[in-house]
Design a protein around this motif. Structure first.
Motif, PDB file in Angstrom:
ATOM      1  N   ILE A 235       0.777  -1.773   0.402  1.00 42.59           N
ATOM      2  CA  ILE A 235      -0.279   0.106  -0.029  1.00 42.59           C
ATOM      3  C   ILE A 235       0.594   0.842  -0.083  1.00 42.59           C
ATOM      4  CG2 ILE A 235      -1.417   1.645   1.543  1.00 42.59           C
ATOM      5  CD1 ILE A 235      -3.181  -1.451   2.382  1.00 42.59           C
ATOM      6  N   LEU A 236       1.502   1.393   1.061  1.00 40.75           N
ATOM      7  CA  LEU A 236       2.957   3.091   1.046  1.00 40.75           C
ATOM      8  C   LEU A 236       3.736   2.519  -0.538  1.00 40.75           C
ATOM      9  CD1 LEU A 236       4.328   2.281   4.780  1.00 40.75           C
ATOM     10  CD2 LEU A 236       1.796   3.157   3.511  1.00 40.75           C
ATOM     11  N   SER A 237       4.002   1.573  -0.876  1.00 45.85           N
ATOM     12  CA  SER A 237       4.926   2.082  -2.014  1.00 45.85           C
ATOM     13  C   SER A 237       4.341   2.476  -3.287  1.00 45.85           C
ATOM     14  CB  SER A 237       5.336   0.450  -2.468  1.00 45.85           C
ATOM     15  OG  SER A 237       4.335  -0.393  -3.093  1.00 45.85           O
ATOM     16  N   ASN A 238       2.778   1.648  -3.287  1.00 48.14           N
ATOM     17  CA  ASN A 238       1.699   2.395  -4.993  1.00 48.14           C
ATOM     18  C   ASN A 238       1.374   3.982  -4.201  1.00 48.14           C
ATOM     19  OD1 ASN A 238       0.974  -0.016  -6.193  1.00 48.14           O
ATOM     20  ND2 ASN A 238       0.586  -1.102  -5.129  1.00 48.14           N
ATOM     21  N   MET A 239       0.841   3.698  -3.215  1.00 47.12           N
ATOM     22  CA  MET A 239       0.340   5.598  -2.920  1.00 47.12           C
ATOM     23  C   MET A 239       1.994   6.668  -2.647  1.00 47.12           C
ATOM     24  SD  MET A 239      -2.956   4.537  -0.314  1.00 47.12           S
ATOM     25  CE  MET A 239      -2.928   6.844  -0.570  1.00 47.12           C
ATOM     26  N   LEU A 240       2.897   5.885  -2.795  1.00 48.95           N
ATOM     27  CA  LEU A 240       4.234   7.335  -2.546  1.00 48.95           C
ATOM     28  C   LEU A 240       4.876   6.787  -3.410  1.00 48.95           C
ATOM     29  CD1 LEU A 240       4.467   6.704   1.711  1.00 48.95           C
ATOM     30  CD2 LEU A 240       3.092   8.678   0.711  1.00 48.95           C
ATOM     31  N   LEU A 241       5.652   5.954  -3.128  1.00 46.47           N
ATOM     32  CA  LEU A 241       6.334   5.850  -4.692  1.00 46.47           C
ATOM     33  C   LEU A 241       5.763   5.612  -5.768  1.00 46.47           C
ATOM     34  CD1 LEU A 241       9.700   5.189  -5.342  1.00 46.47           C
ATOM     35  CD2 LEU A 241       9.580   2.595  -5.163  1.00 46.47           C
ATOM     36  N   VAL A 242       4.664   4.372  -6.471  1.00 47.21           N
ATOM     37  CA  VAL A 242       4.658   4.657  -7.635  1.00 47.21           C
ATOM     38  C   VAL A 242       4.187   5.871  -7.600  1.00 47.21           C
ATOM     39  CG1 VAL A 242       3.317   3.396  -9.011  1.00 47.21           C
ATOM     40  CG2 VAL A 242       4.063   2.341  -7.309  1.00 47.21           C
ATOM     41  N   LEU A 243       2.771   6.405  -7.270  1.00 43.16           N
ATOM     42  CA  LEU A 243       1.863   7.515  -7.193  1.00 43.16           C
ATOM     43  C   LEU A 243       3.273   9.110  -7.668  1.00 43.16           C
ATOM     44  CD1 LEU A 243      -0.912   8.683  -7.715  1.00 43.16           C
ATOM     45  CD2 LEU A 243      -0.952   9.053  -5.134  1.00 43.16           C
ATOM     46  N   GLY A 244       4.046   8.913  -6.241  1.00 40.22           N
ATOM     47  CA  GLY A 244       4.858  10.087  -6.816  1.00 40.22           C
ATOM     48  C   GLY A 244       5.696  10.505  -7.620  1.00 40.22           C
ATOM     49  N   CYS A 245       6.012   9.308  -8.255  1.00 44.09           N
ATOM     50  CA  CYS A 245       7.065   8.647  -9.421  1.00 44.09           C
ATOM     51  C   CYS A 245       5.958   9.016 -10.536  1.00 44.09           C
ATOM     52  CB  CYS A 245       7.772   7.189  -9.623  1.00 44.09           C
ATOM     53  SG  CYS A 245       9.422   7.721  -8.341  1.00 44.09           S
ATOM     54  N   ALA A 246       4.799   8.803 -10.952  1.00 43.08           N
ATOM     55  CA  ALA A 246       3.695   8.590 -12.215  1.00 43.08           C
ATOM     56  C   ALA A 246       3.341  10.512 -12.493  1.00 43.08           C
ATOM     57  CB  ALA A 246       2.996   8.167 -11.683  1.00 43.08           C
ATOM     58  N   PHE A 247       3.075  11.183 -11.279  1.00 41.67           N
ATOM     59  CA  PHE A 247       2.889  12.543 -11.131  1.00 41.67           C
ATOM     60  C   PHE A 247       4.384  13.653 -11.080  1.00 41.67           C
ATOM     61  CE2 PHE A 247      -0.522  12.122  -7.436  1.00 41.67           C
ATOM     62  CZ  PHE A 247      -1.096  12.683  -8.507  1.00 41.67           C
ATOM     63  N   PHE A 248       6.045  13.251 -11.021  1.00 42.25           N
ATOM     64  CA  PHE A 248       6.925  13.263 -11.204  1.00 42.25           C
ATOM     65  C   PHE A 248       7.351  13.352 -12.884  1.00 42.25           C
ATOM     66  CE2 PHE A 248      10.933  14.005 -11.082  1.00 42.25           C
ATOM     67  CZ  PHE A 248      11.462  15.283 -10.587  1.00 42.25           C
TER      68      PHE A 248
END
Length: 447
Positions: A173-186
């Motif tokens: 959950i944390l990797s999807n919401m923070l790492l994946v979503l943050g990298c996608a937005f960036f």
């Protein structure tokens, strides 16, 4: 002389008849160049009726087409990406486990062998989603994207490793919401720095609400445990976890009905002006499926079974690898396992964001987190109940607080975006990446 003349006339007429027959044969031969059935007409007798001969090449051609289709499918799925060079590590892990007792190598080889399988599982799911539409396709992507974590969790439950199950699901959950979503937005902001990317704010709001509901379900058993207000220590907490899991599964089923039947237009992607567009409209050229629907289903089955086999070796070698590498099991569960299981989601979310398809990126990242929290975790509780394992929703105070802060930050930032638009100037990517770094550092310090 009369007899000779009559004989000459008979011979001449016979020659004319023969020339007419030759012309007919030539006409039939010319027709055979264009029609496959006309070639069989030459087999009939002059005196007898017309008999059509069966085409001898009909069966072999069908077999040849089938073999070509299988060969093309294997070529596309197996040999079309370089990450499949890691596939031999899976059989190597099995051989090392059979002939040696080196659990660290078994764990490492199994981990590397699952990475391409998870990526190909995501690819086959995307191909199947092209035949089902955007709404069902997003659900399929989230479901099979989390198949690796669920399979690993079931084998860990079978071995009684409850904390590994809890921490791996929390890490997903944390990797999807923070790492994946943050990298996608960036990544999307860097590629489209001179324009604003749009997304469906309503769909993101529904997923955020479900995540908050899941956090509340995880919060109650933890609060009950740490306030010492339960009547029967351990049993009351377990009973509350099982009851909450059943409620969460019912709520997730209602959400599926809402998503697929009741309000399916809510999940239609939006265009640059903030208006919803039909998913079956003019698609890009790269949206054409590369394999058929049944080939996608067959590959999904094969890849899921192979991941199940490697997951058993992976789970059995976790403790040995932790001792050999002098690395805490919590770090392996929270960091390494989710990264391997979500490798396909990481890549697909970033690629879709770089193609200005932010709705799909949000569906992959937040939708996957929603499914893990509302379905994956309660499912593991119910499976542990069936197996006789005391799997509960008490994720300890620090992990639960981390999840609660993550959901609050992501939900708040998705809601404050004006006009359903998102740009790099909104600084969402930087905020989420900072939150991700803060949580990772906090987890490392605690470990």
């Amino acid at each position: 002389m009369d007899n000779q003349n009559s004989q000459m006339v008979g011979i001449h007429s016979h020659l004319e008849m023969g020339s007419l027959e030759e012309r007919a044969v030539l006409e039939f031969e010319d027709e055979s160049l264009f029609s496959p059935d006309s070639a069989s007409r030459k087999t009939h007798s002059r005196e007898g009726p017309l008999v059509l001969a069966p085409s001898p090449a009909s069966e072999p051609s069908g077999t040849k087409c089938t073999s070509n289709s299988i060969f093309n499918s294997i070529k596309i799925v197996v040999f079309s990406t370089k990450i499949n060079l890691l596939v031999p590590f899976g059989p190597a892990a099995i051989l090392v486990d059979k002939f040696t007792d080196n659990h660290s190598w078994v764990f490492l080889l199994s981990l590397l062998g699952i990475i391409p399988l998870a990526e190909r599982l995501g690819y086959a799911t995307e191909q199947l989603a092209l035949f089902t539409g955007p709404t069902v396709g997003g659900l399929l992507n989230a479901t099979f994207g989390n198949a690796t974590e669920l399979i690993i969790s079931v084998y860990a439950l079978k071995n009684g490793m409850i904390r590994v199950v809890q921490q791996s699901l929390l890490g997903s959950i944390l990797s999807n919401m923070l790492l994946v979503l943050g990298c996608a937005f960036f990544s999307g902001g860097m590629v489209f720095s001179k324009k604003e990317q749009v997304f469906s704010k309503a769909a993101a709001g529904v997923n955020s609400g479900l995540l908050l509901m899941a956090v509340m379900g995880l919060l109650f058993p933890a609060v009950l445990h740490f306030t010492h207000t339960e009547l029967h220590f351990g049993s009351s907490e377990l009973a509350l976890s099982r009851f909450s899991s059943c409620i969460m599964l019912v709520a997730y089923a209602a959400y599926l009905v809402f998503q697929l039947k009741s309000q399916k237009n809510l999940y239609v992607p939006v265009d640059e002006g903030g208006n919803q567009t039909e998913g079956d409209g003019d698609g890009d050229e790269d949206e054409a499926p590369e394999i058929s629907k049944w080939e996608s289903i067959i590959w999904l089955t094969i890849l899921t079974l192979w991941i199940s086999v490697l997951s058993e070796y992976l789970v059995n070698a976790i403790e040995g690898a932790s001792v050999a590498w002098k690395m805490p099991i919590a770090f392996i569960s929270v960091i390494l396992l989710p990264i391997v299981g979500n490798a396909a989601e990481h890549a697909s979310a970033i690629i879709f964001a770089m193609k200005d398809k932010l709705d799909i990126s949000l569906g992959v990242a937040i939708g996957s987190s929603t499914q893990i929290s509302m379905f994956g975790i309660p499912f593991c509780v119910v499976v542990g109940w069936i197996m006789g394992r005391p799997m509960d929703l008490n994720f300890q105070l620090f992990e639960t607080a981390t999840l609660f802060m993550t959901v609050i930050v992501v939900a708040f930032m998705l809601q404050v975006c004006p006009r359903r638009k998102l740009s790099l100037s909104n600084s969402i990517s930087s905020i989420i990446l900072k939150e991700n770094l803060f949580n990772v550092n906090a987890r490392i310090l605690v470990l």
